[in-house]
Design a protein around this motif. Sequence first.
Motif, PDB file in Angstrom:
ATOM      1  N   VAL A   1      -7.821  -0.176   2.988  1.00 65.29           N
ATOM      2  CA  VAL A   1      -7.708  -0.905   1.836  1.00 65.29           C
ATOM      3  C   VAL A   1      -7.919  -2.347   2.260  1.00 65.29           C
ATOM      4  N   SER A   2      -8.869  -3.021   1.586  1.00 62.24           N
ATOM      5  CA  SER A   2      -9.267  -4.331   1.735  1.00 62.24           C
ATOM      6  C   SER A   2      -8.770  -5.369   0.784  1.00 62.24           C
TER       7      SER A   2
ATOM      8  N   VAL B   1       0.813  -1.200  -0.081  1.00 57.56           N
ATOM      9  CA  VAL B   1       0.046  -0.134   0.056  1.00 57.56           C
ATOM     10  C   VAL B   1       0.869   1.252   0.109  1.00 57.56           C
TER      11      VAL B   1
ATOM     12  N   ALA C   1      -4.505  -0.954   6.324  1.00 62.61           N
ATOM     13  CA  ALA C   1      -4.598  -2.227   5.284  1.00 62.61           C
ATOM     14  C   ALA C   1      -5.247  -3.427   6.006  1.00 62.61           C
TER      15      ALA C   1
ATOM     16  N   ASP D   1     -12.709  -7.892  -2.183  1.00 61.65           N
ATOM     17  CA  ASP D   1     -13.383  -6.847  -2.700  1.00 61.65           C
ATOM     18  C   ASP D   1     -14.946  -7.230  -2.137  1.00 61.65           C
TER      19      ASP D   1
ATOM     20  N   LEU E   1      -7.005   0.234  -5.837  1.00 61.92           N
ATOM     21  CA  LEU E   1      -6.145   1.294  -5.304  1.00 61.92           C
ATOM     22  C   LEU E   1      -5.594   2.099  -6.294  1.00 61.92           C
TER      23      LEU E   1
ATOM     24  N   VAL F   1      -9.029   5.804   5.170  1.00 65.26           N
ATOM     25  CA  VAL F   1      -9.233   4.934   3.818  1.00 65.26           C
ATOM     26  C   VAL F   1      -8.765   3.624   4.562  1.00 65.26           C
TER      27      VAL F   1
ATOM     28  N   PHE G   1      -4.126   5.302   5.781  1.00 64.64           N
ATOM     29  CA  PHE G   1      -4.675   4.186   5.366  1.00 64.64           C
ATOM     30  C   PHE G   1      -4.566   2.931   6.407  1.00 64.64           C
TER      31      PHE G   1
ATOM     32  N   CYS H   1       1.220   4.078  -3.139  1.00 62.50           N
ATOM     33  CA  CYS H   1       0.992   5.615  -2.858  1.00 62.50           C
ATOM     34  C   CYS H   1       2.118   6.278  -3.284  1.00 62.50           C
TER      35      CYS H   1
ATOM     36  N   VAL I   1     -11.503   0.923  -0.125  1.00 60.50           N
ATOM     37  CA  VAL I   1     -11.042   0.651  -1.480  1.00 60.50           C
ATOM     38  C   VAL I   1     -10.630  -0.841  -1.367  1.00 60.50           C
TER      39      VAL I   1
ATOM     40  N   TYR J   1      -8.161  -3.730  -2.676  1.00 61.57           N
ATOM     41  CA  TYR J   1      -6.825  -3.512  -3.211  1.00 61.57           C
ATOM     42  C   TYR J   1      -6.627  -3.559  -4.628  1.00 61.57           C
TER      43      TYR J   1
END
Length: 129
Positions: A91-92, A10, A51, A95, A112, A89, A49, A14, A107, A109
């Motif tokens: 990030v998973s 992640v 994660a 989905d 992203l 945020v 983030f 970025c 969001v 992964y």
Amino acid sequence: MKWQEFEEEVRRICEAHGFSTKFRCVFKDEEGKSEIDVVAERYGIVLCFDAKLYSASRYRLSQIKKEAEKHRKRVDRFSVITGKTAVPVIVSFIDDPLRFHSGCIIVPYHALNEFLANLHYYLAEFGFL
């Protein structure tokens, strides 16, 4: 992939989008010590983030909602300490149809890169701009 590698990925994504990052940012306030996996800043926008590397057998929609609520509160505390408005945020790795909960953007992964490339659109969509 291990959770540490997921957090590093992640961060790498970025940075590839021009963000300066702080990794595993620890802060302390009256509520105690907390950590944010990746703090990313670009053009005055600060993204915090969390994660989440859930496995398919462990993942539950209620769990991501609970984590979104906790993360938003943590980011609110971070914003007070830094004096900068930050956007929470998650990030998973897995989905699901949930994209926003309790003031936190979620969001997957695999999306992203697209999220960061079209950041202003998403921030406006979820009421951050």
